[in-house]
Write an enzyme that holds these catalytic residues in place. Structure first.
Site, PDB file in Angstrom:
ATOM      1  N   ASP A   1       9.126 -17.073  35.955  1.00  0.00           N
ATOM      2  CA  ASP A   1       8.150 -16.078  35.498  1.00  0.00           C
ATOM      3  C   ASP A   1       6.969 -16.813  34.865  1.00  0.00           C
ATOM      4  O   ASP A   1       7.140 -17.560  33.910  1.00  0.00           O
ATOM      5  CB  ASP A   1       8.820 -15.159  34.464  1.00  0.00           C
TER       6      ASP A   1
ATOM      7  N   SER B   1       7.359  -6.817  29.747  1.00  0.00           N
ATOM      8  CA  SER B   1       6.361  -7.776  29.287  1.00  0.00           C
ATOM      9  C   SER B   1       6.069  -7.555  27.804  1.00  0.00           C
ATOM     10  O   SER B   1       6.994  -7.580  26.994  1.00  0.00           O
ATOM     11  CB  SER B   1       5.115  -7.650  30.161  1.00  0.00           C
TER      12      SER B   1
ATOM     13  N   HIS C   1       6.768 -11.964  37.752  1.00  0.00           N
ATOM     14  CA  HIS C   1       6.857 -11.482  36.376  1.00  0.00           C
ATOM     15  C   HIS C   1       7.744 -10.247  36.302  1.00  0.00           C
ATOM     16  O   HIS C   1       7.499  -9.266  37.002  1.00  0.00           O
ATOM     17  CB  HIS C   1       5.449 -11.163  35.887  1.00  0.00           C
TER      18      HIS C   1
END
Length: 520
Positions: free
Chosen positions: A462, A238, A490
């Site tokens: 995502d 991320s 995610h």
């Protein structure tokens, strides 16, 4: 007002996994191009405080930092140490801060490859916690071959911490209306963000001016040296992908094996980032509702459109009249985060089913619990400073906010991209306009010329970091190698896709670089 943008690796247990991923961040949708006259790129705001940019100064002497040795001590079955770094890399003889570091030793000493530095995202996520829970986040092959090394970035967690507001003040910030309907509500949102930033400066001083990703990347290179590694092996999820890519751009000759999972596109403005993330969360919500509809007898309605409208109606209802949540008040701000949190991981969709059913019946407690998990709030207050760090880092990294008075002109495009969440993401555009520290940083592509191969992973549905960002970053990086996962949730590694897991582990452990894009 919803917290600025997301980005953190989803956990295997809910309390560890539901990350800080509110909107401020993210973007790049097909419906928008930078030359669209209907959506002009904003000019940068004036800066009350201008922190020094370490890249503009002549390179200072950092020898004492690079020559330090880590004094490892046992902690809960692992090894812990503190790393000293300068608060301001332009003034290394000035104030210093410490970073907490934790090492989980490789399980197979005979097959040990080296250290793998890891970051879970956020910004504001704890690398110490990430490494502590390595068994949940990293497969057996990586645990056997690497010392898993996590660190709390500057200002985060157990490192010299940023502190901005009391818990009650943070509750007020989180609960605020994320898509204000009146001028008074807009002004209140502006005051809350300005108060957060001023609190950071009042309580923590100069640290609030030195929370940028570029400075955190420099800290990683000091850590690399202290670990005794000539090259950095790194896994970032991320926001951790932006941190890793920034490191690669600053120190391309020191990149070893690097994996960036759930990637951000560093070239996009806050405007474009938010627009694409709005689309991403809408896509994820529709996938969630679609599963319910496909099962038959869906409590949300008989079609995806009906189901998403009912969720939007619930949010509007809570905005008009907050809902009881075991003695607390579930507001629109809390409810939005409660819906977003389970969209990060498909295995949490059943939890969202139960929370929405309860809310439709007038009980807001389950949605409040999800909102609390999203912002790391426990029964007695906030468990860490991740929410405060998220604003501080994002606002230094993206100094291109749009004044709240100008947001209305962007609403039609955002509502088209996301009928459910579009207004929320549009008003997130102004999230940093009131921040008291301005860096002047503008987004730009990252090429990391001369770096070793860098693996970039993206997932088709995502919500937080859309696939197109991974595709863009892999294209920008001179040595980028793309891995695409077809799926929900995610990030892609350890998400139930053997193809992705094999590509990651073969590269990190054996150095096997795919010949081209890998479709999983």
């Amino acid at each position: 007002m919803a917290p600025l943008a997301p980005r953190r690796a989803p956990g295997r247990a809910l309390v560890l996994a539901l990350a800080l991923c509110a909107p401020f961040v993210l973007s790049g949708c097909d419906a928008f191009t930078s030359d669209d006259p209907a959506l002009p790129e904003p000019s940068l705001s004036a800066s009350p405080v201008q922190p020094a940019d370490p890249e503009e100064e002549a390179e200072p002497d950092l020898t004492r930092y690079y020559e330090q040795e880590l004094d490892w001590k046992r902690c809960g079955g692992n090894d812990c140490a503190e790393l000293e770094v300068p608060l301001d890399y332009a003034e290394p003889e000035g104030e210093t801060i410490t970073l907490e570091v934790l090492r989980v030793p490789a399980r197979d000493k005979d097959r040990r490859v080296g250290s793998l530095v890891v970051n879970p995202g956020g910004p504001g996520g704890s690398g110490v916690d990430y490494a502590t829970n390595a068994a949940a986040y990293f497969g057996p092959e990586l645990q056997r071959a690497f010392d898993i090394v996590g660190f709390d970035p500057r200002g985060v967690g157990r490192s010299t911490p940023l502190d901005c507001l009391s818990d009650s003040q943070l509750d007020t910030l989180v609960a605020a209306d994320p898509d204000p309907d009146t001028a008074a509500e807009v002004a209140r949102s502006d005051r809350l963000v300005r108060g957060l930033g001023e609190g950071c400066l009042d309580r923590t001083g100069a640290l609030a001016e030195h929370m940028s990703t570029a400075e955190a990347a420099r800290d990683i290179d000091v850590l690399r040296a202290a670990l005794g590694d000539g090259k950095l092996s790194y896994f970032g999820a991320s926001y951790g992908t932006f941190l890793g890519a920034t490191y690669a751009d600053l120190f391309p000759d020191r990149v070893g094996r690097m994996v960036l999972d759930g990637a951000l596109d560093p070239s996009l403005s806050s405007l474009r980032l938010n627009l694409v993330q709005a689309k991403g969360f809408e896509t994820a919500l529709r996938a969630y509702v679609g599963r319910c509809v496909d099962r038959g007898g869906c409590f949300l309605g008989g079609s995806v459109d009906v189901g998403t409208r009912r969720i939007r109606q619930l949010l509007d209802q809570v905005d008009r009249q907050p809902m009881d949540a075991n003695g607390r008040r579930l507001t629109a701000g809390n409810a939005v985060l409660g819906v977003w949190a389970p969209l990060y991981n498909e295995s949490f969709w059943d939890i969202l089913d139960n929370a929405l059913r309860s809310a439709f019946g007038g009980d807001g407690a389950p949605l409040m619990a999800l909102s609390d998990a999203y912002v790391s709030r426990g029964a007695d207050g906030y468990l860490n400073n991740s929410l405060e760090a998220l604003y501080a880092v994002n606002c230094l990294d993206h100094d291109d906010a749009i004044p709240s008075s100008e947001v209305d002109q962007y609403l039609p495009r955002f509502e088209k991209a996301s009928p459910t969440f579009g207004r929320i993401f549009a008003y997130s555009l102004s999230g940093c306009e009131q921040w008291p520290v301005h860096s002047g940083r503008v987004p730009e592509e990252i090429a990391a010329e001369g770096a070793a191969p860098i693996m970039v992973i993206g997932t088709t549905r995502d919500p937080a970091t859309p696939l197109e960002w991974a595709e863009a970053l892999a294209e920008q990086l001179e040595s980028g190698v793309l891995v695409r996962r077809d799926g929900d949730g995610h990030t892609g590694y350890l998400a139930g896709n053997d193809c992705v897991d094999t590509a990651v582990e073969s590269y990190l452990v054996s150095g096997k670089v795919p010949d081209g894009t890998v479709d999983c």
